[in-house]
Enzyme design. Structure first.
Site, short mmCIF file in Angstrom:
data_model
loop_
_atom_site.label_atom_id
_atom_site.label_comp_id
_atom_site.label_asym_id
_atom_site.label_seq_id
_atom_site.Cartn_x
_atom_site.Cartn_y
_atom_site.Cartn_z
CE LYS A 69 -4.50 -1.55 1.18
NZ LYS A 69 -5.58 -1.74 2.13
NE ARG A 81 -8.09 -7.79 0.07
CZ ARG A 81 -7.65 -7.02 -0.91
NH1 ARG A 81 -6.57 -6.27 -0.77
NH2 ARG A 81 -8.29 -6.99 -2.07
C1 7PJ Z 1 -8.41 -3.92 1.25
C2 7PJ Z 1 -9.50 -4.59 0.71
C3 7PJ Z 1 -8.18 -3.99 2.66
C4 7PJ Z 1 -10.10 -5.43 2.77
C5 7PJ Z 1 -8.46 -3.51 -0.86
C6 7PJ Z 1 -5.47 -3.19 -2.22
C7 7PJ Z 1 -6.50 -2.15 -2.32
N1 7PJ Z 1 -10.34 -5.35 1.46
N2 7PJ Z 1 -9.51 -4.31 -0.61
N3 7PJ Z 1 -9.06 -4.77 3.37
N4 7PJ Z 1 -7.76 -3.25 0.26
N5 7PJ Z 1 -10.91 -6.16 3.55
O1 7PJ Z 1 -5.66 -4.31 -2.67
O2 7PJ Z 1 -4.40 -2.88 -1.68
O3 7PJ Z 1 -7.27 -3.40 3.23
S1 7PJ Z 1 -8.12 -2.85 -2.43
#
Ligand code: 7PJ
Length: 276
Positions: free
Chosen positions: A222, A256
């Site tokens: 990020k 994630r």
């Molecule tokens: C996140 C997400 C996060 C959850 C994205 C990326 C941007 N879903 N979707 N948490 N970030 N739950 O893939 O870095 O931090 S999109």
């Protein structure tokens, strides 16, 4: 903290932390946009993530990065459903990254066990779609909307506000008939947050497991890492792993990530040292 997340007919055991691999079936996601629009390439990528140790594969058809364009319902269904259908046959929890109730319903019918909603089921009909479908849900905090959320994020106290929001959404879920064992929560790093807000949330992670529910974090590659280490997206793996370990130490149980193999290794080492 509860160590189980119920995802449809699967139970995700979280006594040890697990990896959620990101599969963006999008044209414009910041880390991997455009690479997995083709079904064959998406499936190959997903199977690689499972082989590398992902417990969850998060399939998304609409980018939520700052400034991303919305995707029409038809197009989102067309991108996501074939991948979900295929992965339903694979021993992994399939997650669908969406805010649209129609996509939630169709994906759950196609075998998705988890809904990952950056809008925490606030769209009309979303609570009902998950309640009826029996899937698990990740409730994420976001201030504003992706198009504008990074323009001027502002809080009185970011930790108190994120925590209160997540508590309210857990309550909304349980009131709608989504059992607590189906819920995990996520502070939403980078979603309407400055670097300082993200750092405050990282320091406060042990307080964010609201209602005893497991915490999921998305920190991989990020822009906060861009700010900290001044490297482009493709060169943020080491920084991402450092944040993942910090998050584990703060109690996070689902990480994630775009880089499943290296993250799985880091989690395995952390788990061994922590006595798991
Ligand atoms: C996140 C997400 C996060 C959850 C994205 C990326 C941007 N879903 N979707 N948490 N970030 N739950 O893939 O870095 O931090 S999109």
């Amino acid at each position: 903290m509860s160590a189980v997340l119920r995802c449809g007919d699967r139970r995700l055991e979280l006594t040890r932390p697990v990896v959620m691999g990101v599969l963006n079936v999008t044209a414009d996601s910041f880390a991997d946009g455009g690479r997995y629009l083709d079904l064959g390439a998406a499936i190959e990528r997903a199977e690689r993530m499972v082989a590398d140790g992902a417990a969850i594969v998060d399939v998304g058809g609409e980018s939520t990065r700052p400034g991303a364009a919305p995707v029409p319902l038809d197009e989102e269904l067309r991108r996501v459903l074939p991948v979900v259908r295929h992965l339903a046959e694979v021993p992994v929890v399939v997650s669908v990254d969406t805010s649209k109730p129609e996509v939630m319903r169709a994906a759950i019918d196609a075998g998705a066990g988890l809904v990952n909603d950056v809008r925490a089921l606030q769209a009309p009909g979303a609570l009902e779609a998950v309640a009826r479908g029996g899937a698990g849900i990740c409730l994420m905090h976001m201030q504003g909307e992706p198009a504008t959320m990074q323009q001027a994020p502002a809080y009185g106290d970011v930790v108190t506000e994120v925590k209160a929001f997540l508590e309210a959404r857990v309550q909304a879920c349980t009131a709608a008939g989504i059992g607590a064992e189906r819920i995990c929560v996520d502070p939403g790093f980078g979603f309407g947050k400055t670097l300082e807000h993200n750092l405050q949330l990282l320091r406060a992670l042990p307080q964010l497991g609201v209602a005893g529910r497991p915490v999921l974090v998305g920190l991989s590659r990020k822009s906060m890492l861009g700010a900290l280490i001044r490297r482009p997206v493709e060169e943020r793996l080491a920084g991402s792993l450092a944040l993942a370990l910090w998050a584990l130490q703060g109690g996070a149980r689902i990480i994630r990530t775009h880089d499943v193999g290296p993250t799985r290794d880091a989690l395995s080492v952390w788990t061994a040292v922590s006595g798991g």
